[in-house]
Scaffold this motif. Structure first.
Motif, PDB file in Angstrom:
ATOM      1  N   ARG A  37       0.823  -1.205   0.000  1.00 19.03           N
ATOM      2  CA  ARG A  37       0.000   0.000   0.000  1.00 19.03           C
ATOM      3  C   ARG A  37       0.865   1.267   0.000  1.00 19.03           C
ATOM      4  O   ARG A  37       0.588   2.215  -0.729  1.00 19.03           O
ATOM      5  N   TRP A  38       1.917   1.273   0.826  1.00 22.04           N
ATOM      6  CA  TRP A  38       2.809   2.448   0.831  1.00 22.04           C
ATOM      7  C   TRP A  38       3.373   2.692  -0.560  1.00 22.04           C
ATOM      8  O   TRP A  38       3.496   3.824  -1.002  1.00 22.04           O
ATOM      9  N   GLU A  39       3.705   1.574  -1.225  1.00 23.41           N
ATOM     10  CA  GLU A  39       4.297   1.721  -2.553  1.00 23.41           C
ATOM     11  C   GLU A  39       3.244   2.232  -3.540  1.00 23.41           C
ATOM     12  O   GLU A  39       3.495   3.164  -4.296  1.00 23.41           O
ATOM     13  N   ALA A  40       2.065   1.628  -3.491  1.00 21.87           N
ATOM     14  CA  ALA A  40       1.015   2.016  -4.434  1.00 21.87           C
ATOM     15  C   ALA A  40       0.601   3.471  -4.223  1.00 21.87           C
ATOM     16  O   ALA A  40       0.334   4.193  -5.188  1.00 21.87           O
ATOM     17  N   GLU A  41       0.550   3.892  -2.972  1.00 20.77           N
ATOM     18  CA  GLU A  41       0.089   5.262  -2.685  1.00 20.77           C
ATOM     19  C   GLU A  41       1.226   6.265  -2.647  1.00 20.77           C
ATOM     20  O   GLU A  41       1.008   7.438  -2.363  1.00 20.77           O
ATOM     21  N   GLN A  42       2.462   5.783  -2.880  1.00 21.09           N
ATOM     22  CA  GLN A  42       3.624   6.680  -2.865  1.00 21.09           C
ATOM     23  C   GLN A  42       3.683   7.455  -1.560  1.00 21.09           C
ATOM     24  O   GLN A  42       3.958   8.655  -1.525  1.00 21.09           O
ATOM     25  N   SER A 880       4.239   3.584  16.228  1.00 24.34           N
ATOM     26  CA  SER A 880       4.360   3.478  14.779  1.00 24.34           C
ATOM     27  C   SER A 880       5.768   3.732  14.215  1.00 24.34           C
ATOM     28  O   SER A 880       6.140   3.076  13.253  1.00 24.34           O
ATOM     29  N   PRO A 881       6.585   4.646  14.768  1.00 24.30           N
ATOM     30  CA  PRO A 881       7.920   4.771  14.168  1.00 24.30           C
ATOM     31  C   PRO A 881       8.732   3.490  14.287  1.00 24.30           C
ATOM     32  O   PRO A 881       9.490   3.151  13.385  1.00 24.30           O
ATOM     33  N   LEU A 882       8.550   2.781  15.389  1.00 26.08           N
ATOM     34  CA  LEU A 882       9.329   1.562  15.604  1.00 26.08           C
ATOM     35  C   LEU A 882       8.730   0.385  14.839  1.00 26.08           C
ATOM     36  O   LEU A 882       9.459  -0.398  14.236  1.00 26.08           O
ATOM     37  N   CYS A 883       7.414   0.244  14.909  1.00 26.62           N
ATOM     38  CA  CYS A 883       6.731  -0.915  14.318  1.00 26.62           C
ATOM     39  C   CYS A 883       5.623  -0.424  13.403  1.00 26.62           C
ATOM     40  O   CYS A 883       4.430  -0.501  13.746  1.00 26.62           O
ATOM     41  N   PRO A 884       5.983   0.114  12.248  1.00 22.17           N
ATOM     42  CA  PRO A 884       5.001   0.824  11.434  1.00 22.17           C
ATOM     43  C   PRO A 884       3.887  -0.053  10.866  1.00 22.17           C
ATOM     44  O   PRO A 884       2.755   0.410  10.745  1.00 22.17           O
ATOM     45  N   HIS A 885       4.197  -1.319  10.557  1.00 23.64           N
ATOM     46  CA  HIS A 885       3.160  -2.138   9.926  1.00 23.64           C
ATOM     47  C   HIS A 885       2.050  -2.452  10.923  1.00 23.64           C
ATOM     48  O   HIS A 885       0.864  -2.288  10.627  1.00 23.64           O
ATOM     49  N   LEU A 886       2.447  -2.913  12.089  1.00 22.19           N
ATOM     50  CA  LEU A 886       1.469  -3.250  13.120  1.00 22.19           C
ATOM     51  C   LEU A 886       0.650  -2.012  13.478  1.00 22.19           C
ATOM     52  O   LEU A 886      -0.575  -2.066  13.627  1.00 22.19           O
ATOM     53  N   ALA A 887       1.334  -0.884  13.603  1.00 25.49           N
ATOM     54  CA  ALA A 887       0.637   0.337  13.979  1.00 25.49           C
ATOM     55  C   ALA A 887      -0.359   0.756  12.898  1.00 25.49           C
ATOM     56  O   ALA A 887      -1.497   1.140  13.200  1.00 25.49           O
ATOM     57  N   GLU A 888       0.048   0.659  11.636  1.00 29.73           N
ATOM     58  CA  GLU A 888      -0.869   1.002  10.551  1.00 29.73           C
ATOM     59  C   GLU A 888      -2.113   0.099  10.594  1.00 29.73           C
ATOM     60  O   GLU A 888      -3.241   0.558  10.416  1.00 29.73           O
ATOM     61  N   GLU A 889      -1.873  -1.194  10.834  1.00 29.98           N
ATOM     62  CA  GLU A 889      -2.977  -2.147  10.850  1.00 29.98           C
ATOM     63  C   GLU A 889      -3.968  -1.804  11.971  1.00 29.98           C
ATOM     64  O   GLU A 889      -5.186  -1.771  11.758  1.00 29.98           O
TER      65      GLU A 889
END
Length: 977
Positions: A37-42, A880-889
């Motif tokens: 998603r980060w890649e798709a949304e730049q 989120s800075p440390l564990c960005p994926h879990l935080a995003e979820e």
RNA sequence: GCCCCCGUAGUCCAACCGGCAGAGACAGCGGAUUCAAAAUCCGUCCAGUGUGGGUUCGAAUCCCACCGGGGGCACCA
């Protein structure tokens, strides 16, 4: 959005765990989705203020933050867990900065020219480009798996043609410049030529410019250029088949890469006049925010020393022998002179026969080396010196040398001093000649002792001094002639006085010396940037050495040709007389061409041959920080406005002397001298020529620590797989039941102790791996890797997940209604306050500890779920800075459709940071004896009164009046009996 | 030899300007869960800060000396 049950269920079936537990499988699923998603949304594409990478918005320069890692060399082995430490650290900082409103530029490229790909090509015939690009792809995949928030549009490799085209262009600018010592900066060489032609600057030999032939003019200009060819003593490494820069040679005279012997040879090579910048490179260190260790290493390498040059006239030949000394105050104590064995004046002053015994006392056998004539003695000594390697010369500190038969006059007292040659004097430093003052220099003392030379003190040592040479401070003695007396002066005063006296007579002057040598810039390799330079195929009209001609910018890029054989000719490691031969020299189709070089109208469409050396690996890394800014620019290496926005000086923030540069550059301390010195040099040349606004490339430098690892050897000393070694309960380690011994060091294939980030991501997930690396210590600390400790980070993330998500059905357990307790709120805000300070300071280990503390408290407080949203959301954002994926979820599950990458970082409520009551420990004579609890608003007097009224204190004081009562507000009370 | 950095529980690390030596993690120990184990959860033990001096009401923190570890430089006049 909810967690994906399919992956989780499969996991649960196999392991018997709840279907929605935060396991490696669930983590990997979450991570892959968010990376896509980060890649798709730049998400992490950072806009430029203008140009193709602009998004049309106006950017606030005050909010920009340029964050950089030292880019990696993409080796075939891929990353191990030690490599990403710095990358994750900068990512955490960048993510935090984004959430506090900064515009963060962060990307990563590759330092992709270099020996390993070329050596692989030599062995297999695979083109280095193929190997390099495959390795880069592997690196990119590994880095992507870690979830680093890079702007991928800005990633460049030094081997990209569009990149090295500009490396060549910068070379042309350096070649096209000279250093004007009067104003202390570089200028275009055309301006020098114009000054010569106009007569406003005179030529060194006094001739008029127009009297010179064209080759003479070119050679004159070449003598000024910042990039020039020189027949200089260079470090020739036969085993590698290439020459090396001074910085690439170790202290014991071997190659840094491969540890092969290196020999000093005279060879014609490209040099960069970095010495012209010695003062600025040393002085400007004051203006950058770098670790003191790195600054001191650079200062040490530049090696500036203030001293004096003094001329001693040789009695017979009349030649002046010029010596360099940092202690001109000791001139009256000089009792002999020493020239380096290679000193060119030696042959000019050596008499044909030993001085007649009639005039002098019979010559000491120690002086003559037993030779019949000085010429024979010197020839003999030189051959002995030449036969010794640098290493032998360095290890044998016994003083050796031989008398030249010549005498020179000390200008201060007319004394005739014997002149020696000795290898403790180095041709490469100072003038290659010294005045020896045994009384104040231990090396001279040692030599004088061996050769029976007189020793005269000219500085008064302290009374209790019982050493040999005295090098400390003190009053001058024995230092006077009819015109001047230094006696009684301190060292500094005496130096100034004698320099003034010498200068007045023309016998010497103040001089600054540097250890820094010019940078040897050519290599006999294939896999490097070709020089944009050619030579006339039929030689020069005056028959002199070939004059290098810069190719016009329109010829760029000069592409690397394909060759059949990638290796330079290599030799036996100890074949000192071999000569380099570059692989490009064999690409005859490529080397020979015709062109109308505008620089030389007389040679329109003449035949030329290309330079066949290539640039060293350091070239690309000297300026990649500039290309990240504007990677798609085809007109310039970087747009000036874009450069000014990201790198320009910001005196309003950093003070009037701010040089500008990257806001934070993170990497290992191993580049303290080489890369960082070269990059500063290029930056300064580009700055002088007006191409960039920053006079330093990196405003702030931070050295991250290393992750090291244990390795184990069996009884034969053979390494065994570290992951299979078990620790015995009683101490000691075994492998397959056999005892092994443990050692600590780097992670590497040969030590069989490599752990890769790929394995860690597969076993625990990227967020757990990130958190583990960040929580084991502060960024600057080196520490051991310990796979078994990683589980602690995973348990924490499982607790956070469980706080908000039902492990059995995947539903959200967060309550929208109600209020958290005061206790919970206070802890939350203390945590916010703490991590807000920890993140920018890169104290990620303590930030993680505070988050764990909060999560542990919440786990106890909400055992049945129902965590309040007002606590859950800040916790997610802080994590989120440390564990960005879990935080995003979790953020998404909490109902936020947008990424949290730009969500505001929580701000602590000051009111909740103040405690209502404070517990004071009460010390009596420095030992804690009791405690009191008072309202936080209590005044100092009230605290004192409460403390003195406390039961135990009254008991201990036994009715006596305390001598002193110290109240430290908010801390403690100390009562002195 | 010179210069720089670092020594805190078994281990990795905290401790702000000198103010209660412990935030966090691993390991250990005890318990819950389990037929059992793994995983998970809960609880808990552990050092007086490398050594010796000094300054101070008070020192892990500042000063001196030494010991140990790491790094840099080294015949640079």
């Amino acid at each position: 959005m909810t967690a994906q049950p399919d992956v989780a269920t499969a996991d649960a079936d196999r392991r018997g765990t709840p279907p929605f537990r935060y396991t490696a499988a669930l983590a990997s699923d979450i991570e892959a989705r968010w990376q896509d998603r980060w890649e798709a949304e730049q998400t992490f594409s950072t806009p430029n203020p203008e140009g193709p990478l602009s998004d049309g918005e106006t950017l606030d320069p005050a909010e920009k933050y340029y964050l950089m890692d030292m880019f990696p060399y993409p080796s075939g082995a891929g990353l191990h867990v030690g490599h990403p430490l710095g990358f994750i650290g900068t990512d955490v900082l960048g993510r935090f900065m984004r959430m506090t409103g900064r515009t963060v530029l962060h990307t990563m490229g590759f330092d992709a020219f270099g020996l390993p790909a070329e050596q692989y090509a030599v062995q297999t015939g695979t083109h280095p480009r193929a190997t390099t690009e495959a390795n880069i792809e592997r690196y990119r995949a590994q880095i992507r798996r870690l979830g680093l928030a890079h702007d991928k549009r800005r990633s460049v490799s030094t081997t990209d043609i569009e990149f090295y085209r500009w490396t060549q262009w910068i070379f042309l600018q350096i070649h096209g410049s000279w250093f004007d010592t009067e104003i202390g900066r570089a200028r275009p060489i055309a301006e020098l030529e114009a000054e010569f032609a106009a007569g406003t600057r005179s030529l060194p030999d006094g001739r008029a410019w127009s009297e010179l032939t064209r080759p003479e003019q070119d050679r004159t200009l070449d003598g000024y250029r910042l990039a020039y060819l020189d027949d200089a003593p260079v470090n020739w490494c036969p085993a590698l088949g290439t020459v090396l820069s001074n910085e690439e040679v170790t202290a014991d005279g071997r190659s840094e890469r491969g540890n092969f012997p290196v020999f000093r040879r005279q060879l014609r090579q490209w040099m960069m006049r970095i010495t012209a910048y010695a003062d600025r490179l040393a002085d400007d260190l004051d203006g950058v925010d770098w670790p003191d260790s790195v600054k001191s290493m650079q200062r040490n390498w530049i090696g500036r020393s203030q001293g004096a040059s003094v001329r001693f006239r040789e009695s017979v030949s009349g030649q002046d022998i010029e010596v360099f000394t940092t202690r001109p105050d000791t001139l009256f104590g000089a009792t002999y002179l020493v020239l380096a064995p290679e000193h060119p004046l030696v042959d000019a002053i050596v008499p044909s026969a030993w001085p007649s015994p009639g005039g002098e006392a019979a010559l000491d056998g120690r002086w003559t080396g037993g030779a019949d004539s000085p010429t024979a003695a010197i020839a003999g000594y030189r051959s002995v010196v030449a036969s010794r390697s640098d290493l032998e010369r360095q290890e044998a500190r016994d003083k050796t040398g031989v008398f030249t038969g010549a005498w020179a006059v000390n200008p201060v007292n007319g004394e005739e001093l014997p002149v020696f040659v000795a290898d403790y004097v180095l041709m490469g430093y100072g003038t290659g000649a010294i005045m020896a003052v045994p009384g104040q220099d231990q090396r001279d003392w040692d030599f004088a002792s061996v050769f029976g030379l007189p020793i005269r003190r000219t500085v008064q040592p302290p009374e209790d001094f019982d050493g040999e040479a005295y090098v400390g401070a003190g009053a001058a003695i024995n230092s006077a002639n009819s015109e001047i007396s230094l006696n009684g002066l301190g060292v500094d005063e005496a130096k100034a006085a004698i320099i003034g006296w010498l200068a007045g007579r023309g016998d010497g002057e103040a001089v600054v010396q540097y250890k820094l040598r010019d940078w040897l810039f050519s290599r006999q390799r294939y896999w490097g940037e070709p020089f944009p330079v050619a030579y006339a195929a039929d030689g020069e009209s005056d028959g002199g050495p070939s004059i290098p001609r810069a190719l016009p910018e329109s010829d760029l890029p000069v592409l690397l040709p394909d060759v059949d054989e990638y290796a330079p000719k290599t030799f036996a490691p100890d074949d000192r007389d071999s000569a380099p031969e570059s692989p490009l020299a064999r690409a005859t189709e490529w080397t020979s061409f015709s062109e109308d070089l505008a620089s030389d109208p007389e040679r329109a469409w003449a035949r030329y041959v290309r330079e066949t050396n290539t640039m060293p690996q350091w070239a690309g890394s000297c300026w990649y920080h500039l290309r990240y800014l504007d990677p798609t620019n085809t007109e310039r290496f970087v747009d000036p406005d874009v450069e000014r926005f990201w790198l320009g000086p910001r005196p309003e923030v950093f003070g009037p002397d701010d040089p500008g540069g990257v806001d934070l550059y993170v990497g290992g301390v191993e580049h303290a001298v080489l890369h960082l010195l070269y990059a500063r040099f290029w930056q300064k040349v580009l700055f002088d020529l007006g191409y960039v606004s920053a006079s330093e490339p990196f405003r702030r430098l931070f050295n991250q620590g290393y992750i090291q690892a244990w390795a184990y050897t069996d009884s034969r000393g053979v390494y065994v797989p570290a992951e299979e070694v078990v620790e015995e309960p009683g101490g000691g380690f075994t492998w397959n039941g056999e005892p092994v011994s443990r050692e600590y060091g780097k992670m590497g294939k040969s030590l069989r102790n490599v752990v890769t980030p790929d394995e860690m991501c597969a076993t625990y997930g990227a967020d757990t791996f990130r958190l583990y690396e960040m929580s084991t210590g502060p960024m600057e600390a080196s520490r051991p890797w310990s796979t078994r400790d990683v589980v602690g980070s995973q348990r924490f993330l499982q607790r956070v997940w469980r706080l908000m998500v039902d492990e059995n059905n995947g539903s959200l357990r967060v309550a929208d209604a109600g209020e958290p307790s005061q206790e919970t709120l206070r802890l939350l805000h203390r945590t916010i306050d703490g991590v807000r300070a920890d993140f920018p300071a890169m104290h990620y280990n303590t930030a993680a500890a505070k988050l764990i503390e909060l999560a542990n408290h919440l786990t106890k407080t909400y055992p049945e779920g129902g965590l309040h949203r007002s606590v859950a959301e800040p916790l997610v954002l802080m994590l989120s800075p440390l564990c960005p994926h879990l935080a995003e979820e979790l953020w998404s599950m909490l109902g936020h459709p947008q990424s949290l990458a730009y969500a505001p970082f929580p701000v602590a409520d000051e009111a909740l940071l103040v405690e209502e009551s404070v517990e004071y420990p009460i010390q009596v004579n420095g030992k804690v004896r009791s405690r009191i609890t008072v309202p936080a608003s209590a005044s100092e007097d009230e605290v004192r009164a409460a403390a003195l009224a406390e039961e135990k204190v009254v008991e201990l004081l036994e009715g006596a009046e305390p001598r002193k009562v110290i109240v430290v507000p908010g801390r403690l009370v100390n009562i002195v009996k």
